[in-house]
Enzyme design. Sequence first.
Site, PDB file in Angstrom:
ATOM      1  N   LYS A  74       0.847  -1.207   0.000  1.00 27.62           N
ATOM      2  CA  LYS A  74       0.000   0.000   0.000  1.00 27.62           C
ATOM      3  C   LYS A  74       0.871   1.242   0.000  1.00 27.62           C
ATOM      4  O   LYS A  74       2.026   1.222   0.439  1.00 27.62           O
ATOM      5  CB  LYS A  74      -0.936   0.035   1.223  1.00 27.62           C
TER       6      LYS A  74
ATOM      7  N   ASP B 155      -2.661  -2.136   9.715  1.00 30.32           N
ATOM      8  CA  ASP B 155      -2.685  -2.128   8.251  1.00 30.32           C
ATOM      9  C   ASP B 155      -3.159  -3.457   7.649  1.00 30.32           C
ATOM     10  O   ASP B 155      -3.304  -3.554   6.427  1.00 30.32           O
ATOM     11  CB  ASP B 155      -1.261  -1.904   7.708  1.00 30.32           C
TER      12      ASP B 155
END
Length: 320
Positions: free
Chosen positions: A16, A145
């Site tokens: 990401k 995350d």
Amino acid sequence: MLAVVPPPVTVRVPAKVNLHLSVDDLREDGYHELVTVFQALSLTDEVTVAVTEEPGIEVYGEGEGTVPTGPENLAWRAVEALASHVGRTEEPKVRVVLRKGIPVAGGMAGGSADAAATLVGLASLWGLDVTRDELAEIAAGLGSDVPFALYGGTALGTGRGEQLVPVLSRHTFHWVLAFAAEGLSTPKVFGELDRLRAAGNPPRIGSHTPVVEALASGDPRQLALLLGNDLQAAAVSLRPDLRRTLRAGVNAGALAGTVSGSGPTCAFLCEDAQSAVEVAAELSGAGVCRTVRVAHGPVPGARVVGGDDAPRPAPPRVHA
Ligand SMILES: C[C@@](CO)(OP(=O)(O)O)[C@H](O)COP(=O)(O)OP(=O)(O)OC[C@H]1O[C@@H](n2ccc(N)nc2=O)[C@H](O)[C@@H]1O
Ligand SMILES: Nc1ncnc2c1ncn2[C@@H]1O[C@H](COP(=O)(O)OP(=O)(O)O)[C@@H](O)[C@H]1O
């Protein structure tokens, strides 16, 4: 009667980048409340899970030789968390092979990606009837995350980053990533931000709304003006040479650059695919980073890939 051993399962999972990361003050539980816009990129890890008589982890690629292969590996913590969720009390007889393209401690959530991929792979290997939302609850217990790596795409993250809603993104955006020679510890970078804030009043980035609007418009030039990360000042304070890397990417023709998450990877948004290849080539000759990669986003989250012998597309790579 012979037991049937299921074939290994391979899962591809994205890194990401944080297009927007605003960090509020430290909470009592040691986390910071934050608002972030995540985008999943075509830079990936591949995780294979298999039934075995020799449980453990193997690591190849990025971080080979340094990423822990014991119970502290986030992928192994995912094995244990899923086993406990479904009431398996014996030691899981599972081998997890990580083929890592995501830089370690790079601010691109590689460990989180491996944990998410392990949950998806094991759910398939063990034939479990669990939804992605159920896996996301287990994922949130493993790290802030991890849920995003399950869903991928583009998403708004709140809380400590684990509460997600999808964001409409009309365009494929093209990125160049500059990997640093050494990683940065996420808690250290948050700690450095607390220190900088105690010592003065570093500027804070504004609302995420304009970023969400730029994503809906699909205009990379508009988005480039809005990339922002409250952790960037802290990462640069710990690694002053990142300033040079950020400057070099823009000088090479990127629309804008940002430190990804807690860094030290720098992510450069480019006009289009062709421009990204040109920026990558120039940046790789500038001597400001270890390795350069091109990637695009958004891409889907952790997905089982075809049979274990299925061909794997090599990630585009340019070496510094
Ligand atoms: C900064 C971000 C931005 O997306 O990513 P990375 O740069 O690590 O990839 C994340 O918030 C990182 O998430 P993740 O790496 O999963 O962190 P966790 O394991 O949950 O937390 C590690 C440590 O970071 C700090 N932490 C993390 C998240 C948060 N909202 N506030 C924090 O203060 C805490 O010190 C915590 O103990
Ligand atoms: N599967 C894994 N892959 C990478 N790092 C891992 C893994 N499991 C545990 N770690 C540890 O987690 C730390 C953070 O790694 P990573 O998730 O790659 O970075 P970041 O949090 O910056 O995105 C590393 O220093 C590493 O020792």
